[in-house]
Design an enzyme around this catalytic site. Structure first.
Site, PDB file in Angstrom:
ATOM      1  N   GLY A 173       0.801  -1.220   0.000  1.00  0.00           N
ATOM      2  CA  GLY A 173       0.000   0.000   0.000  1.00  0.00           C
ATOM      3  C   GLY A 173       0.832   1.267   0.000  1.00  0.00           C
TER       4      GLY A 173
ATOM      5  CB  ALA B  76       0.265   9.712   4.235  1.00  0.00           C
TER       6      ALA B  76
ATOM      7  CG  MET C  99       0.902   3.771  -5.133  1.00  0.00           C
ATOM      8  SD  MET C  99       2.347   4.679  -5.743  1.00  0.00           S
ATOM      9  CE  MET C  99       2.902   3.578  -7.040  1.00  0.00           C
ATOM     10  CG  ASP C 100      -3.325   4.400   0.444  1.00  0.00           C
ATOM     11  OD1 ASP C 100      -3.850   5.295  -0.224  1.00  0.00           O
ATOM     12  OD2 ASP C 100      -3.878   3.308   0.671  1.00  0.00           O
ATOM     13  CG  HIS C 101       2.090   3.778   3.661  1.00  0.00           C
ATOM     14  ND1 HIS C 101       1.293   2.824   3.068  1.00  0.00           N
ATOM     15  CD2 HIS C 101       2.008   3.562   4.994  1.00  0.00           C
ATOM     16  CE1 HIS C 101       0.768   2.053   4.012  1.00  0.00           C
ATOM     17  NE2 HIS C 101       1.182   2.489   5.176  1.00  0.00           N
TER      18      HIS C 101
END
Length: 739
Positions: free
Chosen positions: A532, A539, A534-536
């Protein structure tokens, strides 16, 4: 244009600062570039003859806007000392002689290494693949055709480390504006790689059934092939879209049941087999039109670099054109963070050594207030963040600020952040926060919202902006209530363009940036990475943007908006590829073999009698994986070492061992805290190494509505007020949702 883009502001946050970039790797180069895009003057120090990476797409993309000086530190050390004397920030890698650093104690510095010193990996090469192997993260990614780990080629540890370094530097500069001394904001590729591991690696003294369970590593991602051979990654059941419903009806119940029986049952896609058949019956363009019209989050799996032609990416300046001195006119990643005035992206790096005289001219470092703080204080002590965000890409940004010392109030709906349904992922992005359950839909909640905003230094959410306006949480509302507030917003596709309000998920941006094909292996379906990242990365990019805006506010007294997106962070990871003026791509990624053991570039995986190893070395052609099939791991490592290779045995199921390693805990790489539900809870720890400055989390992730009374009292409500809110159901968790 959107309110995020139109907000009036002063100059870019780091205008007037000089950054010296001595890094060669992705992490340091990108961190320096981001500081430059936020206004700093960045000086690239190159060795005699220039960087060996000059002429590559990666160099052109990651060195945008930088000035160049050629210095041999052994023969021209005096000029390097003079350069440091006039600088404000230094970014470097291990190996820079300590005497040079001792000459410039005024600098904020960031050393980006492979791994933090003192944990047994001091000789680990700066190779994301080997770093992931060393700590056992490769075991988290299954291969498509076989058991065992798959080769991971996206260097997400380096990209995450870039954002961590830039954010840490921003926090140091902010603290200097408040009288704190300068100091290091060191990080590493390993700490960058551990950031996405937060949602996978956790250990609890009293685990719930949901926390013990985990998504099966072998479960197929929801990627479906269309009639034209294009694969689509969807993130919502599409059975009720007009086209899918028509095709399922045409199949009839018996055929649908027959197709479904060919595939394992899936908890979200009850008609998986029938969906496979339906998708294969129509071309991708027809499907995309149908799915997008129905608000189904979906993206095609594209080849690396194809996204440079995407109108949405161009509209948000996530893609820019530069006239590179070696490569000519090319498209490369632009600025992932939206701020006003616009981030300074799209300028090529200078020619080799072109700025020597200019950067060696006498310059005084930027002036900061007299020292009044101490090195053992948290950098963001006294900063209050109000986080209305949900899921992961937004809330992780505020968690990073909490690690740096900010007081973060997490405002949740009465039923809680929807991410609480995935306990492991929720816990991995919420530590350090306090929770208040508030029903934003109620008009009476506006009184509480306004009080929260009035006392905030930063207001953050990832609510789609049309909905946020209904709650009074758009920038124009926040700025009226609190002109000093920084407003941080995360979206899927950015604040400009026709897709600015569309939904999105990590998986979609792995698909459209080409990484699902890059990891697939010859002849295989696209492969999603479970981390995951891309989320991190999204952020972490917002954390940097909010930090930069906060630093500017200390100079100007005025708040401003800043925005990040999954698309912007994802496009940056394509920096190793550029698009030429004729639309062709400079793709430097050799194909993976069908078994996903590695490309032909001297790096790969091999299975031994008693486990798997990862290796990287001097030969362009890697050893055949089967070469070690009869070896024990220790024998294979010895043989590879004799050939000059770095080689690592890949630990299996390494998360728990990592979290209970006393040496790692002593170095701050493991965090443990007391939680009211789970007892002692452990996670990966500090993402920075800052000597005496605390950067470890202070609180466990909160229970829903755990801090209601204290938060409401702090913002001026009396016990009578609080009782009134509770009775009216404006605050408080839904029945049965307290934990």
């Amino acid at each position: 244009m959107d309110d995020i883009v139109n907000a009036a502001s002063d100059s870019l946050p780091f205008a007037g600062l000089r950054v010296i970039d001595c890094a060669e790797g992705i992490a340091g180069s990108v961190a320096a570039m981001m500081l430059g895009q936020m206004g700093a003057e960045v000086v690239k120090v190159e060795p005699t003859g220039g960087s060996k990476q000059r002429g590559s797409a990666g160099f052109a993309a990651r060195q945008q806007g930088k000035r160049s000086i050629v210095l041999d530190l052994e023969t021209d050390g005096g000029n390097f000392v003079a350069l440091l004397a006039g600088a404000d920030v230094l970014i470097h890698e291990p190996g820079l002689p300590e005497p040079f650093l001792a000459t410039a104690p005024h600098l904020v510095t960031s050393c980006i290494s492979s791994a933090p010193p003192g944990i047994g990996h001091d000789d680990l090469p700066a190779d994301d693949f080997l770093v992931m192997a060393a700590i056992g993260l490769l075991d988290e990614q299954p291969a498509t055709r076989r058991d065992g780990p798959a080769f991971v080629r996206l260097p997400f540890g380096s990209y995450c480390a870039a954002w961590l370094a830039a954010t840490g530097i921003g926090a140091r500069l902010f603290a200097r504006m408040r009288g704190a001394p300068p100091g290091p904001a060191d990080t590493s590729i390993m700490q960058g790689a551990l950031l996405p591991a937060m949602m996978l690696w956790r250990d609890a003294e009293r685990p719930t059934e949901a926390l013990v369970g985990r998504i099966d590593k072998r479960m197929l991602p929801s990627i479906f092939e269309c009639a034209d051979g294009i694969w689509l990654h969807i993130m919502k059941n599409a059975d009720d879209t007009p086209l899918m419903k028509q095709l399922l009806d045409e199949m009839g119940p018996e055929a649908v049941a027959s197709e479904n029986a060919k595939w394992p049952a899936h908890f979200r896609y009850k008609n998986w087999g029938a969906n496979v058949r339906a998708f294969r019956s129509r071309p991708s363009a027809e499907w995309l039109e149908d799915l997008w019209a129905a608000d189904i989050p979906v993206q095609p799996a594209m080849l690396p670099g194809e996204l440079y032609a995407d109108a949405q990416a161009v509209a948000n300046r996530y893609v820019v054109e530069i006239e590179d001195h070696e490569m000519g006119r090319i498209r490369v990643p632009g600025a992932p963070v939206t701020i006003n005035p616009a981030a300074d992206a799209g300028r090529p790096v200078s020619k080799i050594g072109a700025d020597r005289d200019a950067v060696l001219a006498l310059r005084k470092p930027a002036a900061f207030p007299a020292l009044s703080g101490s090195a053992d204080s948290r950098l963001l002590a006294g900063v209050r963040v109000v986080d209305f965000g949900n899921y992961l890409a937004g809330p992780l940004a505020t968690m990073l600020l909490a690690d740096l010392g900010a007081d973060v109030i997490k405002v949740e709906p009465p039923a809680g952040d929807p991410m609480r349904a995935n306990e492991s992922a929720f816990l991995g992005c919420q530590r350090g926060k306090r929770s208040l359950a508030l029903d934003l839909r109620r008009p009476e909640a506006r009184e509480i919202i306004d009080r929260l905003v009035e006392g905030a230094d930063i207001v953050h959410h990832n609510i789609r902006l049309p909905t946020a306006r209904k709650f009074g949480l758009a920038w124009e509302d926040v700025s009226v209530t609190n002109p000093r507030a920084i407003f941080g917003h995360v979206s899927a596709y950015g604040p400009e363009g026709v897709r600015r309000h569309w939904p999105g998920y990590d998986q979609l941006f792995q698909a459209c940036t080409g990484w699902e094909w890059a990891h697939a292996g010859e002849g295989n379906r696209p492969a999603w990475l479970r981390f995951g990242m891309m989320d991190h990365m999204c952020a972490a990019s917002l954390a940097f943007g909010m930090m930069a805006a906060l630093y500017r506010r200390e100079r100007t007294g005025r708040g401003s908006p800043v925005a990040a997106s999954l698309l912007g962070a994802a496009v940056l990871t394509m920096s190793g590829t550029a698009m030429r003026a004729d639309g062709s791509l400079t793709n430097s990624l050799p194909a993976l073999d069908a078994d996903q053991t590695g490309p032909i570039d001297g790096r790969g995986l091999a299975k031994c009698v008693d486990g798997w190893i990862a290796y990287a070395g001097p030969d362009q052609r890697a050893p055949a994986p089967q070469s070690f099939a009869s070896y024990r791991c220790d024998e294979a490592l010895s043989a590879l070492g004799a050939r000059g290779y770095a080689a690592i045995r890949i630990p299996e199921e390494a998360g728990k061992a990592f979290l209970h390693d006393a040496a790692l805990e002593k170095r701050g790489l493991v965090a443990r805290y007391s939680h009211p539900v789970y007892g002692e809870l452990r996670h990966p720890g500090a993402f920075w190494s800052m000597e005496a400055t605390p950067v470890s989390p202070r609180r466990a992730p909160p229970v829903l509505d755990q801090h209601r009374e204290e938060i409401l009292a702090e913002i001026g409500f009396s016990p009578t007020d609080i009782a009134r809110f509770e009775k009216a159901g404006i605050v408080g968790a839904s029945e049965g949702m307290r934990t």
